[in-house]
Design an enzyme around this catalytic site. Structure first.
Site, mmCIF file in Angstrom:
data_model
loop_
_atom_site.group_PDB
_atom_site.id
_atom_site.type_symbol
_atom_site.label_atom_id
_atom_site.label_comp_id
_atom_site.label_asym_id
_atom_site.label_seq_id
_atom_site.Cartn_x
_atom_site.Cartn_y
_atom_site.Cartn_z
ATOM 1 N N SER A 197 34.281 40.126 46.966
ATOM 2 C CA SER A 197 35.133 40.164 48.141
ATOM 3 C C SER A 197 34.923 39.004 49.113
ATOM 4 O O SER A 197 35.688 38.838 50.053
ATOM 5 C CB SER A 197 34.917 41.477 48.895
ATOM 6 N N SER A 230 29.916 40.951 45.276
ATOM 7 C CA SER A 230 30.872 40.287 46.173
ATOM 8 C C SER A 230 30.425 38.949 46.728
ATOM 9 O O SER A 230 31.237 38.216 47.292
ATOM 10 C CB SER A 230 31.238 41.226 47.337
ATOM 11 N N LYS A 280 31.994 35.595 57.045
ATOM 12 C CA LYS A 280 32.892 36.544 56.394
ATOM 13 C C LYS A 280 33.491 37.481 57.433
ATOM 14 O O LYS A 280 32.802 37.956 58.343
ATOM 15 C CB LYS A 280 32.114 37.333 55.341
#
Length: 490
Positions: free
Chosen positions: A170, A194, A95
């Site tokens: 996210s 997320s 990420k």
């Protein structure tokens, strides 16, 4: 935890089938010298080059370097293979919010365009030290502050199951890449869902560990709502990556001593699990509830007792606690990161900062902690009788790709709701009780063709229980093993 060395894993002959191998399967084939890390990386890179213009899951790609590392990994399996590390030759998409020295570090914001990290986060270093190959970084929304993934910096990341729908957020790029077969493993972070939200929208597995299991950078390592965790296409893969990432680190005072993972996850027969369909007063899409109950029936067939229970929680209560907490920490951080440049921010970022900062003034931190303790009491009572809680991950099956949902929420059972966070997400309660691990696991498909998801929530610090139940379901009802249960957009 060691990778499964089963001899019954067959090497795929089709390149796309190769790309959808789990990490556990790939490692077994590497050790058997049936396929090489070079072959697997080639299939992933080929798919990514073909699909990235559509799914937009990667913020950066390092394919040439990844191929070099794959060739080195192949050498590690030579002879008796003893030089191979736990993730040797496995592609792991990290990420974008994870700092890695010398790599872009922008938080998905034009405010930080062109900035680079000066150090490498401990969780990333552990993946590298275990032989994982970072072939790409994955997209996020700005400052990771919303449950969908689009931004002025990177554009829109949709779900591979329907390119008009959002991948969630996210950790949306991680979820989309796994579903599209362009990575084998991925990382995520979770302060309000997320990891689990994109896992649900993309039909993959996402594990939010107990607070303190995996090291983080300041200030998030001290935020008991926030955890880093693995994302994968199987529960066994999630357990494998979790084991690499977890354990005490000298730079993070909040990290817990290493959890000793078993070589195989335990048998769940005889366990007792509670089922709560609405977590209080959520209205949940009918297809999600149908698949939740089907998952409960599957667990019963595996020897698990599943009883339905009620919780007295309300969406208003959950919303208040979350937004007070976010106002003091996450929104305050976003406001600082904005550097007084609102003209560069996304519309949802401005809304998030204004809305949650205003809500924070309604409670002191002491009052917020009291509210969190009171919130846990009814769940604590359930956990005196049951090893885990089974519930939906989301109340809705999809969000529209590129929509910022300002002033309204998702459609549930044909009705437009008021707000995404309050009405569409059922992940936040288990950030409020952040010591409870939660695994988001695919549960089937809605009539629209979108995947649905369940959460398996463990008692505080009982991470193995959550993973073991998820693994039992996953082995009995796997996704991605057949072409018909993969996204068909290509």
């Amino acid at each position: 935890m060691t990778a499964d060395s089963r001899s019954d894993v067959k090497a795929p002959t089709d390149s796309d089938d190769l790309a959808y191998l789990t990490a556990v399967e790939a490692l077994a084939l590497f050790r058997a010298k049936t396929i090489s890390p070079v072959e697997l990386m080639t299939s992933l890179v080929d798919r990514a080059e073909r699909l990235e213009p559509q799914i937009n899951a990667f913020s950066e790609m390092y394919f040439e370097k990844a191929m070099e590392q794959a060739r080195a990994a192949a050498d590690a399996y030579a002879g008796d293979g003893t030089r191979a590390r736990p993730l040797e030759g496995i592609a792991v998409a990290l990420k974008d919010e994870v700092p890695i020295e010398g790599h872009l570090f922008t938080d998905g914001s034009l405010v930080h365009e062109g900035e680079y990290a000066s150090e490498t986060a401990a969780l990333a270093q552990r993946i590298f030290d275990a032989g994982g190959i970072m072939h790409a970084r994955t997209t996020t929304p700005e400052f990771c502050c919303v449950p969908f993934t689009h931004s002025r910096m990177w554009g829109v990341t949709p779900s591979p199951w329907d390119l008009t729908k959002s991948a969630g957020g996210s950790s949306g790029g991680s979820g989309a890449a796994l579903a599209a077969g362009t990575t084998t493993l991925a990382t995520g972070s979770d302060i309000g869902g997320s990891i689990r939200i994109p896992a649900a929208f993309c039909g993959v597995v996402g594990f939010k560990p107990s607070f303190g299991r995996i090291p983080d950078v300041t200030p998030w390592n001290l935020d008991h709502y926030c955890q880093n965790g693995p994302m994968a296409r199987s529960a066994a893969d999630a357990a494998l990556l979790f084991d690499v990432m977890q354990g005490q680190h000298p730079d993070d005072i909040a990290t817990l001593p290493r959890l000793e993972m078993p070589s195989t996850l335990p048998d769940v027969a005889g366990w007792r699990v509670a089922l709560c369909a609405t977590l209080g007063d959520y209205e949940v899409e009918d297809g999600i509830l149908e698949n939740l109950r089907a998952t409960a029936d599957l667990l019963r067939s595996l020897g698990v007792t599943v009883d339905e229970v009620d919780l007295p929680w309300t969406r208003a209560q959950i919303e208040t606690i979350l937004e007070v907490h976010f106002g003091y920490i996450a929104a305050a951080s976003a406001a600082t990161l904005s550097r007084g440049k609102p003209e560069l921010l996304n519309d949802y970022t401005l809304d998030y900062i204004e809305r949650t900062t205003a809500r924070a003034t309604k409670m002191t931190m002491a009052q917020a902690f009291d509210a969190e303790a009171e919130f846990f009491r009814p769940l604590s009572t359930i956990f005196t009788e049951y090893r885990a809680l089974l519930c939906p991950t989301l109340a809705t099956v999809s969000l529209e790709a590129g929509d910022s949902y300002l002033g309204y929420g998702p459609t549930i059972n044909g009705k437009v709701t008021g707000q995404v966070d309050r009405d569409g997400l059922m992940t936040g309660p288990f950030n409020i009780v952040g010591r409870c691990p939660s695994t988001a696991l695919p549960s089937g498909f809605d009539k629209s063709g979108m995947p649905t998801s369940v959460q398996i929530v463990g008692r505080p610090y009982h991470d193995i229980d959550s993973l073991a139940l998820a693994d039992a379901v996953d082995r009995a009802r796997p996704l991605y093993r057949e072409t018909r249960t993969r996204p068909s957009f290509v």
